[in-house]
Scaffold this motif. Structure first.
Motif, mmCIF file in Angstrom:
data_model
loop_
_atom_site.group_PDB
_atom_site.id
_atom_site.type_symbol
_atom_site.label_atom_id
_atom_site.label_comp_id
_atom_site.label_asym_id
_atom_site.label_seq_id
_atom_site.Cartn_x
_atom_site.Cartn_y
_atom_site.Cartn_z
ATOM 1 N N SER A 22 0.795 -1.230 0.000
ATOM 2 C CA SER A 22 0.000 0.000 0.000
ATOM 3 C C SER A 22 0.828 1.283 0.000
ATOM 4 O O SER A 22 0.551 2.173 -0.776
ATOM 5 N N PRO A 23 1.853 1.447 0.848
ATOM 6 C CA PRO A 23 2.618 2.695 0.821
ATOM 7 C C PRO A 23 3.294 2.946 -0.521
ATOM 8 O O PRO A 23 3.405 4.079 -0.948
ATOM 9 N N ALA A 24 3.714 1.901 -1.210
ATOM 10 C CA ALA A 24 4.350 2.086 -2.507
ATOM 11 C C ALA A 24 3.355 2.649 -3.518
ATOM 12 O O ALA A 24 3.731 3.365 -4.428
ATOM 13 N N GLN A 25 2.092 2.350 -3.345
ATOM 14 C CA GLN A 25 1.089 2.858 -4.256
ATOM 15 C C GLN A 25 0.780 4.326 -3.987
ATOM 16 O O GLN A 25 0.210 4.997 -4.820
ATOM 17 N N ALA A 26 1.133 4.817 -2.832
ATOM 18 C CA ALA A 26 0.842 6.199 -2.479
ATOM 19 C C ALA A 26 1.611 7.174 -3.359
ATOM 20 O O ALA A 26 1.144 8.260 -3.645
ATOM 21 N N VAL A 27 2.808 6.809 -3.786
ATOM 22 C CA VAL A 27 3.599 7.654 -4.660
ATOM 23 C C VAL A 27 3.542 7.023 -6.041
ATOM 24 O O VAL A 27 4.255 6.088 -6.338
ATOM 25 N N GLU A 28 2.672 7.557 -6.874
ATOM 26 C CA GLU A 28 2.471 6.997 -8.194
ATOM 27 C C GLU A 28 2.970 7.972 -9.244
ATOM 28 O O GLU A 28 3.014 9.171 -9.013
ATOM 29 N N THR A 29 3.281 7.434 -10.394
ATOM 30 C CA THR A 29 3.710 8.292 -11.486
ATOM 31 C C THR A 29 2.489 8.919 -12.142
ATOM 32 O O THR A 29 1.385 8.415 -12.048
ATOM 33 N N CYS A 30 2.721 10.003 -12.791
ATOM 34 C CA CYS A 30 1.669 10.715 -13.502
ATOM 35 C C CYS A 30 1.646 10.193 -14.932
ATOM 36 O O CYS A 30 2.690 10.063 -15.576
ATOM 37 N N GLY A 31 0.457 9.900 -15.432
ATOM 38 C CA GLY A 31 0.321 9.351 -16.774
ATOM 39 C C GLY A 31 0.420 10.405 -17.861
ATOM 40 O O GLY A 31 0.276 11.605 -17.621
ATOM 41 N N GLU A 32 0.661 9.936 -19.041
ATOM 42 C CA GLU A 32 0.753 10.809 -20.208
ATOM 43 C C GLU A 32 -0.564 11.563 -20.407
ATOM 44 O O GLU A 32 -1.639 11.014 -20.224
ATOM 45 N N GLN A 34 -1.871 13.963 -18.638
ATOM 46 C CA GLN A 34 -2.606 14.204 -17.403
ATOM 47 C C GLN A 34 -1.953 15.337 -16.619
ATOM 48 O O GLN A 34 -0.759 15.569 -16.733
ATOM 49 N N VAL A 35 -2.764 16.007 -15.843
ATOM 50 C CA VAL A 35 -2.266 16.886 -14.795
ATOM 51 C C VAL A 35 -2.506 16.113 -13.512
ATOM 52 O O VAL A 35 -3.600 15.621 -13.272
ATOM 53 N N CYS A 36 -1.478 15.967 -12.700
ATOM 54 C CA CYS A 36 -1.605 15.202 -11.464
ATOM 55 C C CYS A 36 -1.336 16.107 -10.279
ATOM 56 O O CYS A 36 -0.399 16.899 -10.286
ATOM 57 N N PHE A 37 -2.191 15.966 -9.279
ATOM 58 C CA PHE A 37 -2.059 16.714 -8.032
ATOM 59 C C PHE A 37 -1.575 15.765 -6.958
ATOM 60 O O PHE A 37 -2.065 14.647 -6.843
ATOM 61 N N TYR A 38 -0.626 16.201 -6.162
ATOM 62 C CA TYR A 38 -0.109 15.417 -5.046
ATOM 63 C C TYR A 38 -0.377 16.176 -3.752
ATOM 64 O O TYR A 38 -0.241 17.398 -3.710
ATOM 65 N N VAL A 39 -0.720 15.455 -2.704
ATOM 66 C CA VAL A 39 -1.058 16.107 -1.437
ATOM 67 C C VAL A 39 0.174 16.573 -0.669
ATOM 68 O O VAL A 39 0.046 17.385 0.239
ATOM 69 N N ASP A 40 1.345 16.099 -1.041
ATOM 70 C CA ASP A 40 2.577 16.520 -0.380
ATOM 71 C C ASP A 40 3.513 17.160 -1.395
ATOM 72 O O ASP A 40 3.397 16.938 -2.599
ATOM 73 N N LYS A 41 4.468 17.935 -0.903
ATOM 74 C CA LYS A 41 5.483 18.531 -1.761
ATOM 75 C C LYS A 41 6.347 17.439 -2.368
ATOM 76 O O LYS A 41 6.406 16.319 -1.866
ATOM 77 N N ASN A 42 7.020 17.774 -3.440
ATOM 78 C CA ASN A 42 7.940 16.863 -4.130
ATOM 79 C C ASN A 42 7.244 15.600 -4.635
ATOM 80 O O ASN A 42 7.834 14.536 -4.658
ATOM 81 N N PHE A 43 5.960 15.748 -5.014
ATOM 82 C CA PHE A 43 5.203 14.664 -5.643
ATOM 83 C C PHE A 43 5.089 13.429 -4.758
ATOM 84 O O PHE A 43 5.148 12.305 -5.208
ATOM 85 N N GLN A 44 4.918 13.660 -3.482
ATOM 86 C CA GLN A 44 4.767 12.579 -2.517
ATOM 87 C C GLN A 44 3.322 12.510 -2.053
ATOM 88 O O GLN A 44 2.564 13.456 -2.191
ATOM 89 N N GLY A 45 2.975 11.394 -1.465
ATOM 90 C CA GLY A 45 1.639 11.237 -0.907
ATOM 91 C C GLY A 45 0.621 10.833 -1.951
ATOM 92 O O GLY A 45 0.951 10.489 -3.080
#
Length: 120
Positions: A22-32, A34-45
């Motif tokens: 589960s934690p590994a799924q929390a940091v996912e890559t952004c798909g082609e 797409q605009v992706c929003f992350y809840v933490d800085k540095n694309f974490q969370g």
């Protein structure tokens, strides 16, 4: 009784594997495209996505009703368009195509409007 014990051990190992994954799924890559929003800085969370090719270009969209507007801390723009965000003070920021903003600064947790544009 022995078969039941083996079955329970197998089930426990499957659950442990799922919990560890589960934690590994929390940091996912952004798909082609797409605009992706992350809840933490540095694309974490936790990551959420926003892109719909039905979105009109060069138009400011109200984003306040989306829960992401109150939790976004970093953004990746992998669309071919400029992505503009506005905060509650009316300030805006333009994120170029294929650009990543690891720290939104004063826009953190305060994205009220968004828009896809052909230029900034």
């Amino acid at each position: 009784m022995r078969k039941l014990r083996i079955l329970l051990l197998c089930l426990a190992s499957l659950v442990a594997t799922a919990v560890v994954a589960s934690p590994a799924q929390a940091v996912e890559t952004c798909g082609e495209a797409q605009v992706c929003f992350y809840v933490d800085k540095n694309f974490q969370g936790f990551r959420t996505r926003f892109w719909d090719d039905q979105n009109q270009l060069n138009r400011k969209l109200d984003f306040r009703a989306n829960s992401e507007s109150r939790t976004v801390s970093s953004i990746k723009n992998l669309t071919p368009y400029y992505f503009r965000v506005w905060n509650s003070k009316g300030q805006n920021r333009c994120i170029a195509p294929s650009f990543q903003s690891a720290n939104l600064g004063r826009w953190e947790d305060d994205v009220k409007y968004i828009g896809f544009y052909t230029k900034c």
